[in-house]
Enzyme design. Structure first.
Site, mmCIF file in Angstrom:
data_model
loop_
_atom_site.group_PDB
_atom_site.id
_atom_site.type_symbol
_atom_site.label_atom_id
_atom_site.label_comp_id
_atom_site.label_asym_id
_atom_site.label_seq_id
_atom_site.Cartn_x
_atom_site.Cartn_y
_atom_site.Cartn_z
ATOM 1 N N LEU A 24 0.820 -1.214 0.000
ATOM 2 C CA LEU A 24 0.000 0.000 0.000
ATOM 3 C C LEU A 24 0.855 1.267 0.000
ATOM 4 O O LEU A 24 0.323 2.368 -0.116
ATOM 5 C CB LEU A 24 -0.914 0.004 1.236
ATOM 6 C CG LEU A 24 -1.896 -1.161 1.359
ATOM 7 C CD1 LEU A 24 -2.768 -0.993 2.595
ATOM 8 C CD2 LEU A 24 -2.753 -1.301 0.118
ATOM 9 N N THR A 75 12.467 -3.114 1.712
ATOM 10 C CA THR A 75 11.745 -4.069 2.548
ATOM 11 C C THR A 75 12.342 -5.459 2.384
ATOM 12 O O THR A 75 13.362 -5.642 1.716
ATOM 13 C CB THR A 75 10.227 -4.035 2.239
ATOM 14 O OG1 THR A 75 9.526 -4.769 3.237
ATOM 15 C CG2 THR A 75 9.905 -4.588 0.855
ATOM 16 N N LYS A 79 16.568 -5.338 3.844
ATOM 17 C CA LYS A 79 16.803 -4.278 4.826
ATOM 18 C C LYS A 79 18.192 -4.325 5.459
ATOM 19 O O LYS A 79 18.798 -3.283 5.710
ATOM 20 C CB LYS A 79 15.735 -4.332 5.927
ATOM 21 C CG LYS A 79 14.354 -3.921 5.471
ATOM 22 C CD LYS A 79 13.391 -3.942 6.653
ATOM 23 C CE LYS A 79 11.997 -3.504 6.236
ATOM 24 N NZ LYS A 79 11.080 -3.477 7.395
ATOM 25 N N ASN A 100 14.956 0.884 6.181
ATOM 26 C CA ASN A 100 13.789 0.758 5.302
ATOM 27 C C ASN A 100 13.631 1.999 4.422
ATOM 28 O O ASN A 100 12.718 2.054 3.599
ATOM 29 C CB ASN A 100 12.514 0.512 6.112
ATOM 30 C CG ASN A 100 12.020 1.762 6.828
ATOM 31 O OD1 ASN A 100 12.819 2.626 7.208
ATOM 32 N ND2 ASN A 100 10.715 1.872 6.998
ATOM 33 N N ASP A 115 10.689 2.197 10.755
ATOM 34 C CA ASP A 115 9.804 1.172 11.308
ATOM 35 C C ASP A 115 9.622 1.357 12.812
ATOM 36 O O ASP A 115 8.501 1.316 13.331
ATOM 37 C CB ASP A 115 10.369 -0.231 11.040
ATOM 38 C CG ASP A 115 10.286 -0.635 9.585
ATOM 39 O OD1 ASP A 115 9.339 -0.209 8.901
ATOM 40 O OD2 ASP A 115 11.166 -1.392 9.120
ATOM 41 N N ALA A 140 11.200 -12.121 17.661
ATOM 42 C CA ALA A 140 12.524 -11.498 17.738
ATOM 43 C C ALA A 140 13.180 -11.420 16.368
ATOM 44 O O ALA A 140 14.406 -11.370 16.266
ATOM 45 C CB ALA A 140 13.415 -12.284 18.708
ATOM 46 N N ALA A 143 11.305 -7.316 12.476
ATOM 47 C CA ALA A 143 10.290 -6.423 13.021
ATOM 48 C C ALA A 143 10.372 -6.379 14.541
ATOM 49 O O ALA A 143 10.194 -5.326 15.165
ATOM 50 C CB ALA A 143 8.895 -6.867 12.583
ATOM 51 N N GLY A 254 -2.163 -3.012 13.974
ATOM 52 C CA GLY A 254 -0.923 -2.727 13.266
ATOM 53 C C GLY A 254 -1.009 -1.620 12.238
ATOM 54 O O GLY A 254 0.007 -1.278 11.616
#
Length: 294
Positions: A24, A75, A79, A100, A115, A140, A143, A254
Protein backbone atom coordinates in the site's frame (compact mmCIF):
# COMPACT_ATOMS: atom_id res chain seq x y z
CA UNK A 1 -5.09 38.28 -16.82
CA UNK A 2 -4.95 34.56 -17.48
CA UNK A 3 -4.07 32.27 -14.54
CA UNK A 4 -0.44 31.17 -14.39
CA UNK A 5 -0.14 27.45 -13.67
CA UNK A 6 2.94 26.36 -11.77
CA UNK A 7 4.01 22.85 -12.67
CA UNK A 8 4.30 20.60 -9.60
CA UNK A 9 7.74 19.51 -8.49
CA UNK A 10 8.60 16.07 -9.87
CA UNK A 11 9.81 13.57 -7.30
CA UNK A 12 10.48 9.90 -7.97
CA UNK A 13 11.00 7.18 -5.38
CA UNK A 14 10.60 3.41 -5.27
CA UNK A 15 10.27 0.30 -3.16
CA UNK A 16 12.72 -2.60 -3.41
CA UNK A 17 11.76 -5.99 -2.04
CA UNK A 18 10.40 -9.42 -2.94
CA UNK A 19 6.72 -10.19 -3.49
CA UNK A 20 5.70 -6.57 -2.94
CA UNK A 21 3.01 -6.17 -5.59
CA UNK A 22 0.33 -5.74 -2.93
CA UNK A 23 2.12 -2.99 -1.01
CA UNK A 24 0.00 0.00 0.00
CA UNK A 25 3.04 2.28 0.19
CA UNK A 26 2.84 3.55 -3.42
CA UNK A 27 -0.76 4.66 -3.06
CA UNK A 28 -0.15 6.31 0.33
CA UNK A 29 2.94 8.18 -0.85
CA UNK A 30 1.55 9.28 -4.20
CA UNK A 31 -1.74 10.60 -2.84
CA UNK A 32 -0.03 12.57 -0.08
CA UNK A 33 2.49 13.90 -2.59
CA UNK A 34 -0.31 14.99 -4.89
CA UNK A 35 -2.09 16.76 -2.01
CA UNK A 36 1.12 18.72 -1.41
CA UNK A 37 1.44 19.72 -5.06
CA UNK A 38 4.12 17.23 -6.02
CA UNK A 39 4.26 15.15 -9.16
CA UNK A 40 5.09 12.12 -7.04
CA UNK A 41 6.09 8.90 -8.81
CA UNK A 42 6.50 5.71 -6.79
CA UNK A 43 7.91 2.64 -8.55
CA UNK A 44 7.70 -0.99 -7.44
CA UNK A 45 11.04 -2.80 -7.88
CA UNK A 46 10.07 -6.40 -7.15
CA UNK A 47 12.95 -8.87 -7.01
CA UNK A 48 10.63 -11.76 -7.83
CA UNK A 49 9.17 -10.10 -10.91
CA UNK A 50 12.61 -9.05 -12.11
CA UNK A 51 14.17 -12.47 -11.53
CA UNK A 52 16.64 -10.88 -9.12
CA UNK A 53 18.01 -11.75 -5.68
CA UNK A 54 19.50 -9.73 -2.83
CA UNK A 55 22.85 -10.01 -4.63
CA UNK A 56 21.42 -7.64 -7.27
CA UNK A 57 20.69 -4.95 -4.68
CA UNK A 58 23.87 -2.88 -5.32
CA UNK A 59 23.03 -2.62 -9.02
CA UNK A 60 19.35 -1.81 -8.41
CA UNK A 61 20.23 0.96 -5.96
CA UNK A 62 22.85 2.35 -8.33
CA UNK A 63 20.34 2.36 -11.21
CA UNK A 64 17.81 4.26 -9.10
CA UNK A 65 20.43 6.81 -8.09
CA UNK A 66 21.54 7.33 -11.70
CA UNK A 67 17.91 7.69 -12.82
CA UNK A 68 17.32 10.62 -10.47
CA UNK A 69 15.33 8.95 -7.71
CA UNK A 70 15.01 10.97 -4.50
CA UNK A 71 15.23 7.76 -2.54
CA UNK A 72 14.04 4.22 -1.99
CA UNK A 73 12.02 2.32 0.54
CA UNK A 74 13.64 -1.01 1.34
CA UNK A 75 11.75 -4.07 2.55
CA UNK A 76 12.21 -7.81 3.01
CA UNK A 77 14.64 -9.39 2.23
CA UNK A 78 16.89 -6.37 1.65
CA UNK A 79 16.80 -4.28 4.83
CA UNK A 80 20.00 -5.64 6.37
CA UNK A 81 21.94 -5.96 3.11
CA UNK A 82 21.21 -2.32 2.22
CA UNK A 83 23.06 -1.08 5.32
CA UNK A 84 26.44 -1.72 3.67
CA UNK A 85 25.40 0.26 0.59
CA UNK A 86 24.92 3.71 2.17
CA UNK A 87 27.40 6.43 3.13
CA UNK A 88 25.79 7.38 6.41
CA UNK A 89 23.32 5.79 8.83
CA UNK A 90 20.95 7.54 11.20
CA UNK A 91 21.60 6.76 14.87
CA UNK A 92 18.62 4.42 15.07
CA UNK A 93 19.46 2.62 11.83
CA UNK A 94 22.97 2.06 13.19
CA UNK A 95 21.54 0.39 16.30
CA UNK A 96 19.06 -1.69 14.31
CA UNK A 97 21.53 -2.55 11.52
CA UNK A 98 18.57 -2.37 9.18
CA UNK A 99 17.18 0.35 6.92
CA UNK A 100 13.79 0.76 5.30
CA UNK A 101 14.45 4.20 3.81
CA UNK A 102 17.38 5.28 1.66
CA UNK A 103 17.69 8.94 0.68
CA UNK A 104 19.88 10.18 -2.19
CA UNK A 105 21.15 13.70 -1.53
CA UNK A 106 24.12 15.71 -2.80
CA UNK A 107 25.82 12.64 -4.21
CA UNK A 108 25.55 10.70 -0.93
CA UNK A 109 23.32 7.93 0.36
CA UNK A 110 21.66 8.23 3.77
CA UNK A 111 20.11 5.19 5.46
CA UNK A 112 17.21 5.51 7.89
CA UNK A 113 14.84 3.20 9.74
CA UNK A 114 11.30 4.52 10.23
CA UNK A 115 9.80 1.17 11.31
CA UNK A 116 10.65 1.68 14.99
CA UNK A 117 9.38 5.28 14.89
CA UNK A 118 6.19 4.12 13.17
CA UNK A 119 5.43 1.77 16.05
CA UNK A 120 6.35 4.34 18.70
CA UNK A 121 4.22 7.09 17.16
CA UNK A 122 1.26 4.72 16.76
CA UNK A 123 1.65 3.63 20.40
CA UNK A 124 1.82 7.20 21.69
CA UNK A 125 -1.42 8.05 19.91
CA UNK A 126 -3.31 4.81 20.38
CA UNK A 127 -2.21 3.70 23.85
CA UNK A 128 -1.40 7.00 25.50
CA UNK A 129 -0.53 6.60 29.17
CA UNK A 130 -0.20 2.81 28.98
CA UNK A 131 2.27 1.35 31.49
CA UNK A 132 5.61 0.14 30.14
CA UNK A 133 6.74 -1.27 33.48
CA UNK A 134 6.82 -4.93 32.37
CA UNK A 135 6.36 -5.65 28.67
CA UNK A 136 6.20 -9.09 27.10
CA UNK A 137 7.10 -9.32 23.40
CA UNK A 138 6.41 -12.21 21.03
CA UNK A 139 8.82 -12.29 18.09
CA UNK A 140 12.52 -11.50 17.74
CA UNK A 141 12.90 -11.22 13.96
CA UNK A 142 13.60 -8.01 12.05
CA UNK A 143 10.29 -6.42 13.02
CA UNK A 144 10.80 -7.58 16.59
CA UNK A 145 14.14 -5.81 16.84
CA UNK A 146 12.60 -2.53 15.63
CA UNK A 147 9.65 -2.86 18.01
CA UNK A 148 11.82 -3.70 21.04
CA UNK A 149 13.99 -0.67 20.23
CA UNK A 150 10.85 1.48 20.10
CA UNK A 151 9.37 0.12 23.33
CA UNK A 152 12.66 0.55 25.20
CA UNK A 153 13.05 4.03 23.75
CA UNK A 154 9.62 4.99 25.08
CA UNK A 155 10.79 4.17 28.59
CA UNK A 156 10.09 0.49 29.20
CA UNK A 157 11.63 -0.79 32.42
CA UNK A 158 11.62 -4.45 31.37
CA UNK A 159 11.01 -6.34 28.10
CA UNK A 160 10.74 -10.13 28.20
CA UNK A 161 11.11 -11.58 24.70
CA UNK A 162 9.88 -14.88 23.28
CA UNK A 163 10.60 -16.52 19.92
CA UNK A 164 10.50 -20.06 18.54
CA UNK A 165 14.22 -19.61 17.84
CA UNK A 166 16.02 -18.78 21.12
CA UNK A 167 19.10 -17.69 19.16
CA UNK A 168 17.10 -14.80 17.70
CA UNK A 169 16.18 -13.64 21.19
CA UNK A 170 19.82 -13.69 22.29
CA UNK A 171 20.86 -11.84 19.13
CA UNK A 172 18.20 -9.16 19.63
CA UNK A 173 19.21 -8.53 23.22
CA UNK A 174 22.92 -8.37 22.35
CA UNK A 175 22.19 -5.97 19.53
CA UNK A 176 20.17 -3.30 21.31
CA UNK A 177 20.77 -3.57 25.06
CA UNK A 178 23.73 -1.16 25.07
CA UNK A 179 21.52 1.52 23.48
CA UNK A 180 19.00 1.19 26.36
CA UNK A 181 20.88 0.88 29.66
CA UNK A 182 17.75 1.78 31.64
CA UNK A 183 15.80 -1.23 30.28
CA UNK A 184 16.22 -4.84 31.39
CA UNK A 185 15.93 -7.28 28.47
CA UNK A 186 15.05 -10.85 29.40
CA UNK A 187 15.07 -14.02 27.28
CA UNK A 188 11.64 -15.42 28.08
CA UNK A 189 11.23 -18.93 29.43
CA UNK A 190 7.77 -19.08 31.05
CA UNK A 191 5.13 -17.14 29.11
CA UNK A 192 2.16 -17.79 31.45
CA UNK A 193 4.18 -16.61 34.45
CA UNK A 194 5.45 -13.55 32.56
CA UNK A 195 1.94 -12.54 31.52
CA UNK A 196 0.66 -12.77 35.09
CA UNK A 197 3.01 -9.87 35.91
CA UNK A 198 2.90 -8.03 32.56
CA UNK A 199 1.56 -4.54 32.00
CA UNK A 200 1.57 -5.01 28.21
CA UNK A 201 1.94 -7.53 25.38
CA UNK A 202 3.50 -6.77 21.97
CA UNK A 203 3.06 -9.18 19.07
CA UNK A 204 5.73 -9.03 16.35
CA UNK A 205 5.43 -12.30 14.41
CA UNK A 206 3.59 -13.07 11.12
CA UNK A 207 0.85 -15.02 12.94
CA UNK A 208 -2.53 -13.50 12.14
CA UNK A 209 -1.61 -12.29 8.67
CA UNK A 210 -3.54 -13.56 5.67
CA UNK A 211 -1.97 -16.91 4.96
CA UNK A 212 -0.80 -17.24 8.58
CA UNK A 213 -4.10 -17.38 10.51
CA UNK A 214 -4.40 -18.06 14.20
CA UNK A 215 -3.31 -16.75 17.57
CA UNK A 216 0.34 -16.47 18.64
CA UNK A 217 -0.51 -17.67 22.17
CA UNK A 218 -3.20 -19.46 24.15
CA UNK A 219 -6.23 -17.18 24.30
CA UNK A 220 -6.68 -18.04 27.97
CA UNK A 221 -3.45 -16.12 28.72
CA UNK A 222 -4.91 -12.82 27.49
CA UNK A 223 -6.13 -10.71 30.38
CA UNK A 224 -7.70 -7.26 30.68
CA UNK A 225 -4.96 -6.32 33.18
CA UNK A 226 -2.57 -5.62 30.28
CA UNK A 227 -2.71 -3.79 26.97
CA UNK A 228 -2.11 -5.62 23.66
CA UNK A 229 -0.35 -4.22 20.57
CA UNK A 230 -0.19 -6.10 17.26
CA UNK A 231 2.02 -5.12 14.31
CA UNK A 232 0.10 -7.18 11.72
CA UNK A 233 -2.00 -4.82 9.58
CA UNK A 234 -3.64 -7.07 7.00
CA UNK A 235 -6.13 -7.81 8.29
CA UNK A 236 -6.32 -4.95 10.77
CA UNK A 237 -8.51 -6.97 13.11
CA UNK A 238 -6.39 -10.05 13.61
CA UNK A 239 -7.53 -12.93 15.78
CA UNK A 240 -5.29 -11.53 18.52
CA UNK A 241 -6.87 -8.08 18.27
CA UNK A 242 -10.37 -9.62 18.37
CA UNK A 243 -9.54 -11.81 21.36
CA UNK A 244 -7.91 -8.94 23.26
CA UNK A 245 -10.91 -6.68 22.65
CA UNK A 246 -13.26 -9.41 23.85
CA UNK A 247 -11.25 -9.70 27.07
CA UNK A 248 -11.49 -5.95 27.69
CA UNK A 249 -7.85 -5.06 26.96
CA UNK A 250 -6.71 -1.73 25.60
CA UNK A 251 -5.73 -2.69 22.06
CA UNK A 252 -3.52 -1.27 19.29
CA UNK A 253 -3.76 -2.77 15.80
CA UNK A 254 -0.92 -2.73 13.27
CA UNK A 255 -2.34 -0.03 11.01
CA UNK A 256 -0.70 2.86 12.83
CA UNK A 257 2.79 1.41 12.50
CA UNK A 258 2.21 0.84 8.76
CA UNK A 259 1.06 4.43 8.25
CA UNK A 260 3.62 6.19 10.44
CA UNK A 261 6.60 4.38 8.95
CA UNK A 262 5.31 5.71 5.62
CA UNK A 263 4.88 9.19 7.09
CA UNK A 264 8.49 9.13 8.27
CA UNK A 265 9.79 7.95 4.91
CA UNK A 266 7.68 10.49 3.00
CA UNK A 267 9.08 13.37 5.06
CA UNK A 268 12.65 12.14 4.56
CA UNK A 269 12.14 11.93 0.78
CA UNK A 270 10.36 15.26 0.36
CA UNK A 271 11.55 17.48 3.20
CA UNK A 272 7.87 18.35 3.74
CA UNK A 273 5.54 17.57 6.61
CA UNK A 274 2.93 14.94 5.81
CA UNK A 275 -0.64 15.19 7.07
CA UNK A 276 -0.70 12.01 9.16
CA UNK A 277 -4.46 12.16 9.78
CA UNK A 278 -5.06 12.34 6.05
CA UNK A 279 -2.69 9.42 5.43
CA UNK A 280 -4.41 7.33 8.13
CA UNK A 281 -7.81 7.97 6.51
CA UNK A 282 -6.42 7.01 3.10
CA UNK A 283 -4.84 3.85 4.51
CA UNK A 284 -8.17 2.81 6.05
CA UNK A 285 -9.96 3.37 2.75
CA UNK A 286 -7.37 1.24 0.93
CA UNK A 287 -7.74 -1.49 3.55
CA UNK A 288 -11.52 -1.42 3.20
CA UNK A 289 -11.31 -1.83 -0.57
CA UNK A 290 -8.89 -4.73 -0.27
CA UNK A 291 -11.06 -6.42 2.35
CA UNK A 292 -14.14 -6.16 0.15
CA UNK A 293 -12.18 -7.56 -2.80
CA UNK A 294 -10.61 -10.46 -0.90
Amino acid sequence: MSEVLIAPQVLRVGLIGAGIGGSLSPAMHMQEGSRLGLDYIYDIIDLQQLGCTVSDLPRLIEDAEKNGFAGLNITHPCKQAAVALVDELSADAAVLRSINTLVFRNGRRFGHNTDWWGFAESFRRGLSGASLERVVQLGAGGAGVAVAHAVAGMGAKSIEIYDLDPAKVSALISQIQSAHPHCVFVAGKDLPAALREATGLVHATPTGMLGHPGLPLDEALIDARFWVADIVYFPLETELVKAAKSKGCRVLDGGGMAVFQAVGAFELFTGRQADSSRMIAHFKSLQARLTVGS
